[in-house]
Design a protein around this motif. Sequence first.
Motif, PDB file in Angstrom:
ATOM      1  N   LYS A  35      -5.498  10.816  -5.254  1.00  0.00           N
ATOM      2  CA  LYS A  35      -5.242   9.819  -4.206  1.00  0.00           C
ATOM      3  C   LYS A  35      -5.927  10.207  -2.901  1.00  0.00           C
ATOM      4  O   LYS A  35      -6.453   9.345  -2.182  1.00  0.00           O
ATOM      5  CB  LYS A  35      -3.738   9.665  -3.980  1.00  0.00           C
ATOM      6  CG  LYS A  35      -3.023   8.958  -5.116  1.00  0.00           C
ATOM      7  CD  LYS A  35      -1.518   8.949  -4.895  1.00  0.00           C
ATOM      8  CE  LYS A  35      -0.796   8.222  -6.035  1.00  0.00           C
ATOM      9  NZ  LYS A  35       0.664   8.313  -5.900  1.00  0.00           N
ATOM     10  N   ARG A  89      -3.253   5.517   7.606  1.00  0.00           N
ATOM     11  CA  ARG A  89      -1.886   6.054   7.639  1.00  0.00           C
ATOM     12  C   ARG A  89      -1.497   6.683   6.315  1.00  0.00           C
ATOM     13  O   ARG A  89      -0.879   7.753   6.278  1.00  0.00           O
ATOM     14  CB  ARG A  89      -0.895   4.940   7.996  1.00  0.00           C
ATOM     15  CG  ARG A  89      -1.031   4.412   9.414  1.00  0.00           C
ATOM     16  CD  ARG A  89      -0.053   3.290   9.654  1.00  0.00           C
ATOM     17  NE  ARG A  89      -0.396   2.550  10.867  1.00  0.00           N
ATOM     18  CZ  ARG A  89       0.190   1.425  11.242  1.00  0.00           C
ATOM     19  NH1 ARG A  89       1.154   0.910  10.493  1.00  0.00           N
ATOM     20  NH2 ARG A  89      -0.163   0.813  12.354  1.00  0.00           N
ATOM     21  N   GLN A  90      -1.853   6.006   5.230  1.00  0.00           N
ATOM     22  CA  GLN A  90      -1.500   6.555   3.919  1.00  0.00           C
ATOM     23  C   GLN A  90      -2.331   7.794   3.582  1.00  0.00           C
ATOM     24  O   GLN A  90      -1.862   8.707   2.905  1.00  0.00           O
ATOM     25  CB  GLN A  90      -1.691   5.473   2.843  1.00  0.00           C
ATOM     26  CG  GLN A  90      -0.803   4.253   3.044  1.00  0.00           C
ATOM     27  CD  GLN A  90       0.650   4.617   3.286  1.00  0.00           C
ATOM     28  OE1 GLN A  90       1.217   5.493   2.631  1.00  0.00           O
ATOM     29  NE2 GLN A  90       1.266   3.946   4.251  1.00  0.00           N
ATOM     30  N   TYR A  91      -3.554   7.821   4.081  1.00  0.00           N
ATOM     31  CA  TYR A  91      -4.388   9.015   3.902  1.00  0.00           C
ATOM     32  C   TYR A  91      -3.734  10.218   4.578  1.00  0.00           C
ATOM     33  O   TYR A  91      -3.683  11.317   4.013  1.00  0.00           O
ATOM     34  CB  TYR A  91      -5.776   8.750   4.495  1.00  0.00           C
ATOM     35  CG  TYR A  91      -6.706   9.943   4.483  1.00  0.00           C
ATOM     36  CD1 TYR A  91      -7.295  10.379   3.296  1.00  0.00           C
ATOM     37  CD2 TYR A  91      -7.000  10.628   5.658  1.00  0.00           C
ATOM     38  CE1 TYR A  91      -8.153  11.464   3.286  1.00  0.00           C
ATOM     39  CE2 TYR A  91      -7.861  11.713   5.653  1.00  0.00           C
ATOM     40  CZ  TYR A  91      -8.435  12.121   4.468  1.00  0.00           C
ATOM     41  OH  TYR A  91      -9.284  13.208   4.461  1.00  0.00           O
ATOM     42  N   MET A 141       0.831  -1.198   0.000  1.00  0.00           N
ATOM     43  CA  MET A 141       0.000   0.000   0.000  1.00  0.00           C
ATOM     44  C   MET A 141       0.868   1.251   0.000  1.00  0.00           C
ATOM     45  O   MET A 141       0.644   2.187  -0.777  1.00  0.00           O
ATOM     46  CB  MET A 141      -0.907  -0.015   1.234  1.00  0.00           C
ATOM     47  CG  MET A 141      -1.793   1.189   1.375  1.00  0.00           C
ATOM     48  SD  MET A 141      -3.146   1.125   0.192  1.00  0.00           S
ATOM     49  CE  MET A 141      -4.180   2.409   0.850  1.00  0.00           C
ATOM     50  N   GLU A 142       1.869   1.251   0.871  1.00  0.00           N
ATOM     51  CA  GLU A 142       2.755   2.419   0.962  1.00  0.00           C
ATOM     52  C   GLU A 142       3.488   2.651  -0.346  1.00  0.00           C
ATOM     53  O   GLU A 142       3.599   3.789  -0.821  1.00  0.00           O
ATOM     54  CB  GLU A 142       3.763   2.204   2.098  1.00  0.00           C
ATOM     55  CG  GLU A 142       4.698   3.380   2.302  1.00  0.00           C
ATOM     56  CD  GLU A 142       5.574   3.216   3.531  1.00  0.00           C
ATOM     57  OE1 GLU A 142       6.766   3.603   3.458  1.00  0.00           O
ATOM     58  OE2 GLU A 142       5.086   2.704   4.558  1.00  0.00           O
ATOM     59  N   VAL A 194       0.995   4.099  -2.970  1.00  0.00           N
ATOM     60  CA  VAL A 194       0.614   5.488  -2.695  1.00  0.00           C
ATOM     61  C   VAL A 194       1.773   6.442  -3.001  1.00  0.00           C
ATOM     62  O   VAL A 194       1.572   7.511  -3.582  1.00  0.00           O
ATOM     63  CB  VAL A 194       0.169   5.642  -1.218  1.00  0.00           C
ATOM     64  CG1 VAL A 194       0.061   7.110  -0.829  1.00  0.00           C
ATOM     65  CG2 VAL A 194      -1.179   4.957  -1.006  1.00  0.00           C
ATOM     66  N   ARG A 195       2.978   6.064  -2.634  1.00  0.00           N
ATOM     67  CA  ARG A 195       4.109   6.997  -2.719  1.00  0.00           C
ATOM     68  C   ARG A 195       4.844   6.967  -4.065  1.00  0.00           C
ATOM     69  O   ARG A 195       5.444   7.973  -4.451  1.00  0.00           O
ATOM     70  CB  ARG A 195       5.099   6.707  -1.585  1.00  0.00           C
ATOM     71  CG  ARG A 195       4.424   6.834  -0.215  1.00  0.00           C
ATOM     72  CD  ARG A 195       5.391   6.707   0.924  1.00  0.00           C
ATOM     73  NE  ARG A 195       4.653   6.748   2.193  1.00  0.00           N
ATOM     74  CZ  ARG A 195       5.173   7.105   3.348  1.00  0.00           C
ATOM     75  NH1 ARG A 195       6.436   7.456   3.411  1.00  0.00           N
ATOM     76  NH2 ARG A 195       4.445   7.108   4.447  1.00  0.00           N
ATOM     77  N   TYR A 225      -0.553  10.607   5.179  1.00  0.00           N
ATOM     78  CA  TYR A 225       0.643  10.956   4.402  1.00  0.00           C
ATOM     79  C   TYR A 225       0.267  11.778   3.169  1.00  0.00           C
ATOM     80  O   TYR A 225       0.874  12.822   2.892  1.00  0.00           O
ATOM     81  CB  TYR A 225       1.374   9.678   3.973  1.00  0.00           C
ATOM     82  CG  TYR A 225       2.410   9.917   2.893  1.00  0.00           C
ATOM     83  CD1 TYR A 225       3.658  10.434   3.198  1.00  0.00           C
ATOM     84  CD2 TYR A 225       2.116   9.644   1.553  1.00  0.00           C
ATOM     85  CE1 TYR A 225       4.602  10.663   2.202  1.00  0.00           C
ATOM     86  CE2 TYR A 225       3.047   9.870   0.550  1.00  0.00           C
ATOM     87  CZ  TYR A 225       4.283  10.383   0.871  1.00  0.00           C
ATOM     88  OH  TYR A 225       5.192  10.632  -0.115  1.00  0.00           O
ATOM     89  N   VAL A 226      -0.742  11.311   2.429  1.00  0.00           N
ATOM     90  CA  VAL A 226      -1.161  12.012   1.210  1.00  0.00           C
ATOM     91  C   VAL A 226      -1.675  13.414   1.549  1.00  0.00           C
ATOM     92  O   VAL A 226      -1.383  14.387   0.842  1.00  0.00           O
ATOM     93  CB  VAL A 226      -2.236  11.205   0.459  1.00  0.00           C
ATOM     94  CG1 VAL A 226      -2.862  12.032  -0.656  1.00  0.00           C
ATOM     95  CG2 VAL A 226      -1.640   9.930  -0.112  1.00  0.00           C
TER      96      VAL A 226
END
Length: 416
Positions: free
Chosen positions: A109, A77-79, A42-43, A46-47, A81-82
């Motif tokens: 995203k 967590r990724q939300y 996932m990370e 996303v990145r 970060y974005v």
Amino acid sequence: SFRSTNTNEAQSRRLSELASRRVQVSKQKNHASKEFQHADAMEDTVRNKSAKDLIAFLESSDIYPNTKGDVEALLTRQYAYVKEERNKCHGSPSNHGTAMHRSRDLDAKYNILKIYINSVYEIEKAMTLSNWSIIDFHLKRLEFDKVPESDHSGRSHVVSGIIRTKNPDGELGTIPEKQLSKHVLYSGDNEGNDTKELHLHNNFSYTLQLRYLVFDMAEGSPNDSKRPIKIGSFIFSLNEIERNCPSSGEWAPVWRKLTNVGQIEIAAKRRAADKDYVMKKKEEVRFGLKGQVDMIEKFNGDPKIPSDARLTANVKGIGGVSLLHAAVNLLDSVSLIEKILKLGGDPLGESKCGTPLDMAKKLHHRACEKEADAKRQHKPKAFIEGQAKRCAQAKRILDILLAKVGSAPGPDRLPA
């Protein structure tokens, strides 16, 4: 010989238990390993990849295990970060093509993850709708490890407090003032100021947002010249309380200990939530699901979103349960189901609950059985008509899904 046989049986049982524990530990390790793999994938998506790749990753069928922790790791967590990267990008004005492309990709995203996170919660609410209950409770006693000495400086030597809830936050009432002593009795005393019986709704199966009951205890009275001093907060999970309540509906004692303070006892019992409350929650869920479907349409129609990043309604929650599963489970939202299908919802999408089509078949069968039972038992005419209406609605939903699957190309097509 008899002793030898018993010894062999005992050894065999111990070996069997040991093997069982090893299998369980192995499963736990494999589950933890999968969690890390999902989070890492996932990370990376996303990145380092595009919004289109993120949609493909989220729609794949094998990324959703069955716990709240997995959802937090995969999405929240990724939300965050974005969101942070998006704010940085918007705060640094640039007309450079690369910067503009990154800004649009981050916006896409951000909205994708927002839709997925909200959908996970709405799907769980829909799938656990029938599990609402009411917990009745009242405070019984407090037992302190050590009683604070009175300072005789404008503060009464009494214990007071408030009862409140957490998730959602709200105050239920005050706790009657009692003389501060090692043992403080509330229910069953002779002073005539026992705590009254209070009631809370809880959904044992909806684990994404646990509800809590809190007793904030203080030394002193709110009417004193000096403010009361906080003693501590005793916090109960409503699920914990419900676990302690017998199915017979009888009262049960539930304790909570607070280190260096003492312990508190409440009495609680559980009963089914009334129909009006469940219908109210159902309407809230329907509105929430419709909101997510509308957000998908809005996302796909946004000209600022990269043209190759398009969401379908195959948004999944815990265990692969989708928006279509949730809408079917409501059993009265034909227009919502049709809208989800129009946006690409898959009637054959696998999950821990089977496919939406499987669910529709089971719901229709159950509705027909209930209608037949009502007729056999000579229930009131209005009740039988209500069951017949529910059965007809279930049949209509099943027919809609069958028609969708029947019109699908290739291997998805059902035999005639």
